[in-house]
Structure formats: structure tokens, C-alpha cells
Design an enzyme around this catalytic site. Structure first.
Site, PDB file in Angstrom:
ATOM      1  N   ARG A  82       0.828  -1.216   0.000  1.00  0.00           N
ATOM      2  CA  ARG A  82       0.000   0.000   0.000  1.00  0.00           C
ATOM      3  C   ARG A  82       0.859   1.261   0.000  1.00  0.00           C
ATOM      4  O   ARG A  82       1.838   1.341   0.745  1.00  0.00           O
ATOM      5  CB  ARG A  82      -0.903   0.014   1.230  1.00  0.00           C
ATOM      6  CG  ARG A  82      -1.925  -1.073   1.183  1.00  0.00           C
ATOM      7  CD  ARG A  82      -2.900  -1.063   2.352  1.00  0.00           C
ATOM      8  NE  ARG A  82      -3.944  -2.029   2.079  1.00  0.00           N
ATOM      9  CZ  ARG A  82      -3.811  -3.343   2.279  1.00  0.00           C
ATOM     10  NH1 ARG A  82      -2.700  -3.830   2.762  1.00  0.00           N
ATOM     11  NH2 ARG A  82      -4.797  -4.163   1.967  1.00  0.00           N
ATOM     12  N   HIS A 177       1.956 -13.054  -6.057  1.00  0.00           N
ATOM     13  CA  HIS A 177       0.882 -13.130  -5.057  1.00  0.00           C
ATOM     14  C   HIS A 177       0.180 -14.492  -5.070  1.00  0.00           C
ATOM     15  O   HIS A 177      -1.052 -14.556  -4.960  1.00  0.00           O
ATOM     16  CB  HIS A 177      -0.114 -11.999  -5.328  1.00  0.00           C
ATOM     17  CG  HIS A 177      -0.798 -11.476  -4.119  1.00  0.00           C
ATOM     18  ND1 HIS A 177      -1.645 -12.247  -3.347  1.00  0.00           N
ATOM     19  CD2 HIS A 177      -0.757 -10.262  -3.529  1.00  0.00           C
ATOM     20  CE1 HIS A 177      -2.113 -11.505  -2.356  1.00  0.00           C
ATOM     21  NE2 HIS A 177      -1.583 -10.297  -2.437  1.00  0.00           N
ATOM     22  N   ASP A 249      -1.242 -10.294   8.280  1.00  0.00           N
ATOM     23  CA  ASP A 249      -1.266  -9.556   7.007  1.00  0.00           C
ATOM     24  C   ASP A 249      -0.249  -8.438   7.232  1.00  0.00           C
ATOM     25  O   ASP A 249      -0.604  -7.269   7.308  1.00  0.00           O
ATOM     26  CB  ASP A 249      -2.665  -9.020   6.698  1.00  0.00           C
ATOM     27  CG  ASP A 249      -2.712  -8.323   5.345  1.00  0.00           C
ATOM     28  OD1 ASP A 249      -1.688  -8.353   4.632  1.00  0.00           O
ATOM     29  OD2 ASP A 249      -3.756  -7.737   5.004  1.00  0.00           O
ATOM     30  N   GLU A 311       4.738 -13.063   0.195  1.00  0.00           N
ATOM     31  CA  GLU A 311       5.069 -12.069  -0.829  1.00  0.00           C
ATOM     32  C   GLU A 311       6.428 -11.452  -0.508  1.00  0.00           C
ATOM     33  O   GLU A 311       6.515 -10.450   0.198  1.00  0.00           O
ATOM     34  CB  GLU A 311       3.992 -10.979  -0.871  1.00  0.00           C
ATOM     35  CG  GLU A 311       2.580 -11.514  -1.026  1.00  0.00           C
ATOM     36  CD  GLU A 311       1.519 -10.511  -0.567  1.00  0.00           C
ATOM     37  OE1 GLU A 311       1.628  -9.315  -0.882  1.00  0.00           O
ATOM     38  OE2 GLU A 311       0.584 -10.925   0.126  1.00  0.00           O
TER      39      GLU A 311
END
Ligand code: FUC
Length: 346
Positions: A82, A177, A249, A311
Site C-alpha cells: 500500500r 501473489h 497480514d 510475498e
């Protein structure tokens, strides 16, 4: 016996067809992916009884990859993760998560039709994916040449090599991903064991944006040196775990070594996967936020804890650690990283 590369067109499309390639080794292991997004749709490996099954999530139909809302198996770029307010320095990027940008924005590398060149060797099957991203694409500066090599060898290792170069200073953070479930979707991943030398995690705010602070992993649920079942993360009341939907996460920083490693094991199937990377960090995502709106291949369930993403990547500038690569790259600098996935049994 030579390794094989199979090829078929899975969707005729006015703009460009979706082509599927399969790298297959002599032991029967295979990795399939698309020209669209370099998207991995299948990794076939045996369980302890010798049954070959697909250990990555895939959509039910080829059309779904034109949108790929979960980023299943896709190459991610220009910048994975992000970007607050979709802003980098003086550059305004395309936003796709409220005001922020996630995974390169709406026209990220997961949406790109990559050029594909196949190379068959005696002991490995290799495909070279290339893409030219123009100065200003998605708001990012610099003409960027990207090359990603997918290689499966006869020892059941699948390697991804990322190489890139821009003609201007820019930002870049490439990853894949894939959503792994070593039980091939017959159970969720809560009984999978995860082991890694995690040094710290990046602290996240309510929008999963890094606050700029690293939280040391030692003596927290993020310490994974001796391995932990993912169930422990899902059930943890650690504020950072609850914040992102109960589980991992997070951006994990490795205790740095030449090759950083993550091991994933599923006792019931006996499958084990060892991920090794030259990258300094990895986002570990337990699909906590995944919904069930988009149908997956039969036999696969979606939703929270359906799979785990590992990732591997660089770290943002806001979390700078001297000596470690960040998202920022200089004009004409060679961007290189390698991540390999070795499949076997525990
Ligand atoms: C991962 C996560 C995000 C997001 C995305 C689809 O990279 O970090 O939270 O949901 O995948």
C-alpha cells in the site's frame, strides 16, 4: 529425458488471448501460469501418498483473470503493498483502495499481458516474461523495462528472477501473489506450520499503512523461529493481529542472511515448501480479508484462511534500514531479486 513446456490458449479475447503455459519436470511436478499478469494458476506436487494436487488457489473460469480481484497468483508491480494517499514524492499515482494505492493500482502488472519466451533445457524448463512500462504509467516516473524469469528444475524447485531498469529515478517492488494451501484446498491453512527468522514486523495503522515503526518479533506471536501453527496467529489477541482481521497480514523483516527463508508445512498431507529469497522482507497474508464472492476451481474454498501468501519484497522508504534495499531505485540501477520455492515432504 527433457523437461517440458506445454502451451494452450484458454480464452480468445478481442484485445489479446489468454495463453496458459505449463512447466513440467520429469518427476511430474508442474507449474502453470498465464501471459496475463504472469499469473500462476496451478502448482502440482505430490502428498505423502504420491497424489499430485494443485497447491495454489485458482479461479473457476479464465474470464475472472481479466479482473483478478484477489490478485491470485499474479505478478505485482510497480510497487507491491500500500502507498499512502497514492503519493510518492511529487508523483500522484492511481488510487484503488480508497485514497491509497494497493499493488500497483488498477492497471498494475497483474493486468498486463506479458511477452513470453520459452526456453527448454535438459535439467530445467524456463520462461522469460518481459514488459515495457512507459514513463507515467499509473502515475509512476521512468520508462521501465522489466524481465521476470520462471524456472522449474528437476529437483522440484521453482525459481522467480526479477530484473528491471528505469531511465529515471523511480520506485519499484516486485513480488508474486500466489495463495498456497498445501492440503490442496481440502482444509483451511490453520494447521499449517510456518517457520522463519523474523526480526520485526512493520507496525500498521487502521488502513494497514505502515506507521514508520518496526515492532521487534522477539517474544511476540510474530516470533516464528521454531515454527508456529497459523491457528495461533488467527486466535491471537495481539493488537496488530486483530487490526488486520485476526491473523497475519504484515510486512515481516528477516534477520538478514544471504538467503532469507520461510518454511511452510502441512502435517496431514505431509507437504512442505521452503521459500528462499534475496529480498529483505516478506508480506505474510493469511487471506484474512478474502471474501467468497468470486468462485474458485472446484474443490477449492475461498474466504478467510483459505490459503497463505508469502510475498517476498523490499521495504518502503518510510521504514528505511541502512544497508537494506527500499522501493526507491536510481536511474539505470539494476534491480534484481530472486525467490525460489522448493517442494517436498516433511
Ligand atoms: C495482500 C494483503 C492485502 C490485500 C491483498 C489482496 O498483499 O497485504 O491486505 O488484501 O493481499
Amino acid at each position: 529425458m527433457k523437461m517440458k513446456i506445454l502451451h494452450e490458449t484458454i480464452l480468445k479475447h478481442p484485445q489479446q488471448n489468454i495463453e496458459k503455459y505449463t512447466l513440467q519436470n520429469t518427476q511430474g511436478y508442474s507449474v502453470s501460469f498465464l501471459n496475463l499478469g504472469g499469473t500462476i494458476t496451478s502448482i502440482m506436487t505430490p502428498d505423502q501418498n504420491g497424489n499430485f494436487e494443485n497447491i495454489v488457489l485458482a479461479y473457476e473460469t479464465a474470464e475472472q483473470y481479466l479482473e483478478n480481484p484477489y490478485y491470485l497468483g499474479a505478478l505485482i508491480g510497480r510497487v507491491a503493498g500500500r502507498i499512502p494517499n497514492a503519493e510518492l514524492g511529487r508523483y500522484k499515482l492511481e488510487a484503488n483502495e480508497g485514497e491509497h494505492q494497493l499493488h500497483g493500482g488498477p492497471h498494475g502488472f497483474h493486468q498486463v499481458f506479458w511477452n513470453v519466451q520459452t526456453v527448454e533445457h535438459d535439467d530445467s524448463a524456463e520462461v522469460i516474461l518481459t514488459h515495457f512500462s512507459r514513463d507515467g504509467d499509473g502515475g509512476y516516473p521512468g520508462n521501465l523495462e522489466v524481465q521476470v524469469t520462471y524456472r522449474l528444475d528437476c529437483d522440484n524447485t521453482f525459481t522467480i528472477d526479477y530484473e528491471a531498469r528505469s531511465d529515471q529515478d523511480t520506485w519499484l517492488n516486485l513480488t508474486n501473489h500466489a495463495y498456497f494451501n498445501l492440503s490442496a484446498g481440502s482444509r483451511n491453512i490453520l494447521n499449517h506450520k510456518l517457520t522463519m527468522n523474523s526480526e520485526a514486523i512493520a507496525e500498521f495503522d487502521e488502513d494497514s499503512l505502515p506507521t514508520g515503526k518496526w515492532i521487534p518479533a522477539k517474544e511476540t506471536p510474530f516470533e516464528l523461529k521454531t515454527g508456529k501453527l497459523l491457528r495461533e496467529a488467527a486466535e491471537s489477541d495481539h493488537e496488530q493481529m486483530v487490526k488486520v482481521g485476526n491473523g497475519f497480514d504484515h510486512l515481516f523483516l528477516f534477520e538478514q542472511s544471504e538467503l532469507n527463508q520461510v518454511t511452510l508445512e502441512d502435517e496431514e498431507s505431509g507437504r512442505k515448501m521452503v521459500v528462499q529469497t534475496t529480498d529483505p522482507a516478506a508480506v505474510i497474508y493469511m487471506a484474512n480479508k478474502m471474501d467468497t464472492k468470486h468462485p474458485l476451481k472446484s474443490g477449492q474454498a475461498g474466504g478467510p484462511y483459505a490459503a497463505i501468501c508469502i510475498e517476498t519484497q523490499r521495504i518502503p522508504e518510510s521504514l528505511l534500514i541502512p544497508g537494506l534495499p527500499t522501493h526507491k531505485i536510481a536511474a539505470r540501477e539494476e534491480y534484481r531479486s530472486r525467490t525460489s520455492f522448493t517442494f517436498g515432504l516433511s
